[in-house]
Design a protein around this motif. Structure first.
Motif, PDB file in Angstrom:
ATOM      1  N   GLU A   1      -3.156  -0.032  -8.261  1.00  0.00           N
ATOM      2  CA  GLU A   1      -2.975   0.383  -6.870  1.00  0.00           C
ATOM      3  C   GLU A   1      -1.754  -0.304  -6.247  1.00  0.00           C
ATOM      4  O   GLU A   1      -1.723  -1.531  -6.135  1.00  0.00           O
ATOM      5  CB  GLU A   1      -4.236   0.044  -6.070  1.00  0.00           C
ATOM      6  CG  GLU A   1      -4.325   0.710  -4.724  1.00  0.00           C
ATOM      7  CD  GLU A   1      -4.450   2.214  -4.832  1.00  0.00           C
ATOM      8  OE1 GLU A   1      -3.470   2.884  -4.446  1.00  0.00           O
ATOM      9  OE2 GLU A   1      -5.491   2.703  -5.292  1.00  0.00           O
TER      10      GLU A   1
ATOM     11  N   VAL B   1      -7.372  -1.884   1.153  1.00  0.00           N
ATOM     12  CA  VAL B   1      -6.254  -1.451   0.309  1.00  0.00           C
ATOM     13  C   VAL B   1      -6.724  -0.772  -0.972  1.00  0.00           C
ATOM     14  O   VAL B   1      -5.917  -0.161  -1.679  1.00  0.00           O
ATOM     15  CB  VAL B   1      -5.333  -2.641  -0.052  1.00  0.00           C
ATOM     16  CG1 VAL B   1      -4.715  -3.233   1.189  1.00  0.00           C
ATOM     17  CG2 VAL B   1      -6.077  -3.707  -0.854  1.00  0.00           C
TER      18      VAL B   1
ATOM     19  N   SER C   1      -6.721   3.885  -1.621  1.00  0.00           N
ATOM     20  CA  SER C   1      -5.374   4.405  -1.484  1.00  0.00           C
ATOM     21  C   SER C   1      -5.107   5.474  -2.536  1.00  0.00           C
ATOM     22  O   SER C   1      -6.027   6.049  -3.114  1.00  0.00           O
ATOM     23  CB  SER C   1      -4.370   3.252  -1.581  1.00  0.00           C
ATOM     24  OG  SER C   1      -3.087   3.665  -1.207  1.00  0.00           O
ATOM     25  N   THR C   2      -3.832   5.701  -2.815  1.00  0.00           N
ATOM     26  CA  THR C   2      -3.399   6.903  -3.528  1.00  0.00           C
ATOM     27  C   THR C   2      -3.910   7.039  -4.958  1.00  0.00           C
ATOM     28  O   THR C   2      -4.101   8.154  -5.433  1.00  0.00           O
ATOM     29  CB  THR C   2      -1.870   6.955  -3.555  1.00  0.00           C
ATOM     30  OG1 THR C   2      -1.358   5.678  -3.964  1.00  0.00           O
ATOM     31  CG2 THR C   2      -1.314   7.267  -2.177  1.00  0.00           C
TER      32      THR C   2
ATOM     33  N   SER D   1      -0.692  -0.526  -3.175  1.00  0.00           N
ATOM     34  CA  SER D   1      -0.967  -1.262  -1.932  1.00  0.00           C
ATOM     35  C   SER D   1      -1.592  -2.616  -2.224  1.00  0.00           C
ATOM     36  O   SER D   1      -1.301  -3.611  -1.539  1.00  0.00           O
ATOM     37  CB  SER D   1      -1.885  -0.439  -1.026  1.00  0.00           C
ATOM     38  OG  SER D   1      -3.075  -0.062  -1.707  1.00  0.00           O
TER      39      SER D   1
END
Length: 255
Positions: free
Chosen positions: A112, A192, A195-196, A114
């Motif tokens: 990740e 966090v 996320s994506t 972030s």
């Protein structure tokens, strides 16, 4: 393929440009100072848009479909009862679902972006006291536990709020005993993770699992794994800090 790439690029630009407008607006209109190295800044925004475009297309073409496919294959009756038995499914039959959930939760969190950014900043601000790898691994371990427990909840059909309430009770208790400097970071670490990289695969896993488990509703039971992925990293990060603090004090006493 090309049309989808262009469409995603335009949508990404539409989402990023307002951020640029706000940043430049405050810099020039409120602070009334010029943007230093504005060419590099503009080039950075272009890189962000291009990078997000390829990343989102990659998620749609690879990660999301394969996550859903894996969830579907792991929950078929042929896989759960390869001997052809017609016995009712029990939670132990979904062992490989739990293993897959833990593995995918850990690996996606480690990757990740972030979390990597937060870990680097935490290491810099703490003058190296907070380990980058230690923080990333503790957060990833928490996500792995959370998603596995979330999958178990889908299989057995328990109400989600019991798990979430119990988890936050643990968080509140830990908050009083964990080192004070780690508490805010632990709370941020829970955010966090959603996320994506993590969200598409976790959402696909939950929906695929709820679709294939008899008596589950994908809309009611399929969602909620993200909440587990946000909650349990707070527990593991504070637990990691408590263990490190305890070992440090014990070492100091021996010396």
């Amino acid at each position: 393929m090309f049309t989808e790439l262009i469409s995603t690029f335009l949508l990404t630009a539409r989402d990023v440009i307002p951020i640029a407008v706000i940043l430049f607006g405050f810099q020039l209109g409120v602070l009334k100072r010029p943007v230093t190295q504005w060419r590099k800044v503009l080039l950075g925004f272009v890189y962000v848009i291009i990078g997000l475009t390829f990343f989102l297309v990659g998620l749609q073409l690879a990660l999301f479909p394969i996550g859903e496919s894996m969830a579907n294959q792991l929950t078929t009756s042929e896989f759960l009862h390869p001997d052809g038995s017609k016995a009712p499914f029990i939670w132990q039959d979904y062992f490989w679902v739990y293993v897959f959930a833990a593995a995918i939760g850990f690996s996606t969190t480690i990757a990740e972006p972030s979390l990597i950014a937060v870990a680097i900043k935490a290491n810099q601000v703490s003058a190296g006291t907070i380990s980058i790898q230690g923080l990333r691994i503790s957060v990833a371990f928490g996500v792995a536990i959370g998603i596995t427990l979330g999958c178990f909840r889908i299989v057995v059909g328990d109400p989600i709020h019991y798990y979430i309430m119990a988890g936050y009770v643990i968080v509140v208790v830990q908050t009083f005993y964990a080192p004070k400097m780690i508490v805010p970071l632990a709370y941020d670490s829970g955010g966090v993770t959603t996320s994506t990289v993590t969200v598409p695969l976790v959402a696909a896993l939950g929906l695929g699992l709820a679709t294939n488990v008899e008596g589950r509703n994908p809309l009611i039971d399929g969602f909620g794994l993200i909440a587990f992925a946000s909650l349990f990293p707070m527990i593991t990060v504070m637990g990691y800090a408590q263990i490190v603090d305890y070992l440090s004090k014990r070492k100091a006493i021996k010396e």
